[in-house]
Design an enzyme around this catalytic site. Structure first.
Site: not given
Ligand code: NAD
Ligand code: UPG
Length: 428
Positions: A30, A146-147, A149, A202, A206, A249, A255, A258
């Site tokens: 990172d 990636e999916f 939560r 993806k 969402n 729900q 919020g 994602c």
């Molecule tokens: N957070 C989630 O729940 C979630 C779930 C599914 C998909 N995603 C997607 O996955 C991706 C990553 O999400 P995240 O929440 O892990 O993001 P994040 O911001 O928490 O982490 C990203 C990391 O990448 C590092 N980084 C940035 N540029 C870099 C570089 N050039 N070289 C090395 N490191 C570098 C940053 O320092 C940071 O630590 C996003 O596209 C997001 O939309 C997130």
């Molecule tokens: O019935 C419901 C379900 C969820 N929420 C709200 O929706 C938001 C998102 O919830 P959730 O989807 O569980 O959380 P995330 O961690 O943001 O996960 C979403 O976003 C990720 C990042 O892309 C994906 O990987 C996941 O599949 C997708 O569910 C939150 O504010 C919840 O309070 C509601 O209001 N009503």
């Protein structure tokens, strides 16, 4: 397999720990040195249930090495997973700066591993653009969204309901099977498609989830007008397998880092009126509760209010696009004195917001209590506390209490209970 992970945020770090658990050797990198130091010390840079122990066990196994240079991380690896951030830009598009920077860093290296998997959420066409940039140097660039939560990330990673791969070459399936060897006998989990389809799956997932939430919230607002109960409606709708019970729900709206971002990105790209409405309904949702609070309490200027929950959902410390924070700001704009309590938040960027150490401290001296995040702790809320502190209104912005239970508690403790899309329970 020897795997490099670039970007050790929520996705990258959880992926690293889980892959080691499956017997892989992982090299993490990172660009954020502070984050790298913290991870090396076994401290996750964000809150995710059970990740601290998993990280410590993973580091102790010596199969996860965290590097501060890209060269060290990728030498000898068979594939790279790219998990850098793709936040939303001011124009409503996914900002790919972190991704292009990481790509340029890779291009400058003399040797690259044969496969690059893009885990970051990207707009359609991005994976193929990267493939063309690297074409003569790698076998394939694969979109692998990636999916997981937040708050359930480890469980989601270990038990995926589908694994999507947008490939340029069918042969790439062999390396994917090696990577996901624990699921070799579960072929139904694997979907191979074009990179553009994978990218859209993806964003579409969402956007669909967000739309389902806005739909149920709009139904809840209407149910309120006609004296119906959204809890009963959600059960009735969700029992139809074509609709399904999840994401029905009603509450303050969605919020987090994602759903709002990916929905906005797709809405902008596709110029979709449907998705624009989803956002609009979500933005309005905290205002409905605010109106209810004002009609019950009158002018909020100088009015002390307890707000329970600040994070965008339970089991995370993430405040990004949190509807609870938005409601707090609306209350503060009206002149209310907001005492907030959240099980994991000890500081916020909002300086006017007072943070209490306990639920009791937040409630003491308040005129009303609002539940803004559905933390399990609040389900155990001791209603006798409300009575003791002479609080007569509880606003449940997440419908945390099942209606029948709320009726019983409201009667015992003589509290007026307001929720979203369900009739107000008043005790004479
Ligand atoms: N957070 C989630 O729940 C979630 C779930 C599914 C998909 N995603 C997607 O996955 C991706 C990553 O999400 P995240 O929440 O892990 O993001 P994040 O911001 O928490 O982490 C990203 C990391 O990448 C590092 N980084 C940035 N540029 C870099 C570089 N050039 N070289 C090395 N490191 C570098 C940053 O320092 C940071 O630590 C996003 O596209 C997001 O939309 C997130
Ligand atoms: O019935 C419901 C379900 C969820 N929420 C709200 O929706 C938001 C998102 O919830 P959730 O989807 O569980 O959380 P995330 O961690 O943001 O996960 C979403 O976003 C990720 C990042 O892309 C994906 O990987 C996941 O599949 C997708 O569910 C939150 O504010 C919840 O309070 C509601 O209001 N009503």
């Amino acid at each position: 397999m020897k795997i490099a992970i670039i970007g050790l945020g929520h996705v990258g770090l959880v992926t690293a720990c889980c892959l080691v658990n499956w017997g892989h050797q992982v090299y993490g990198f990172d660009q954020d040195e502070k984050k790298v130091k913290q991870i090396k010390e076994g401290v996750p840079p964000f809150y995710e249930p059970a990740l601290d122990q998993l990280l410590q066990d993973t580091l102790a196994s010596e199969h996860f090495l965290v590097h501060s240079t890209l060269t060290e991380a990728i030498s000898q690896c068979e594939l790279i997973l790219l998990a850098v951030g793709t936040p939303i830009s001011t124009e409503g598009k996914l900002d790919l700066n972190q991704l292009w920077q990481a790509l340029e860093d890779l291009v400058s290296l003399p040797i690259l591993p044969p496969y690059l998997l893009i885990k970051s959420t990207v707009p359609p066409g991005t994976t193929t653009q990267i493939y063309h940039r690297l074409q003569d140097r790698v076998e394939d660039v694969i979109c692998h969204p990636e999916f997981l939560r937040q708050g359930n990330a480890i469980e989601d990673f270990q038990h995926p309901n589908r694994l999507i791969f947008g490939l340029h070459h069918e042969d790439s399936q062999a390396v994917i099977q090696q990577l996901y060897h624990p699921f070799q006998k579960k072929s139904h989990l694997f979907q191979y498609c074009t990179p553009a389809s994978a990218e859209l799956i993806k964003l579409g997932a969402n956007a669909f989830l967000a739309t389902k939430i806005s739909f149920i919230n709009q139904m809840a607002n209407f149910a309120e007008q006609v004296g119906a109960n959204i809890e009963e409606i959600s059960i009735g709708l969700g029992s139809d397998p074509r609709i399904g019970p999840q994401f029905l729900q009603a509450g303050l709206g969605y919020g987090g880092p994602c759903l709002p971002k990916d929905l906005t990105a797709l809405s902008t790209l596709a110029e979709s009126p449907l998705l624009a409405s989803t956002t609009q309904i979500n933005e309005q949702q905290p205002h409905f509760l605010l109106q209810r609070i004002e009609s019950e309490l009158g002018d909020l200027k100088g009015c002390p209010i307890a707000l329970l929950g600040l994070t965008f959902k339970p089991n995370t410390n993430d405040l990004q696009a949190s509807q609870a924070m938005y409601l707090a700001e609306l209350l503060l704009q009206r002149g209310a004195i907001v005492q907030a309590y959240d099980p994991v938040i000890k500081d916020t960027p909002c300086k006017q917001l007072q943070l209490a150490q306990t639920i009791e401290d937040a409630i003491k001296g308040s005129k009303a209590v609002i539940i803004a995040t559905d933390w399990e702790d609040f389900q155990q809320l001791d209603w006798s506390l409300l009575q003791r502190f002479r609080i007569s209104n509880l606003f449940d912005g997440r419908n945390l209490f099942p209606y029948k239970r709320a009726q019983k508690l409201a009667r015992i403790f003589r509290i007026t209970y307001h929720s979203v899309g369900r009739p107000t329970i008043r005790v004479e």
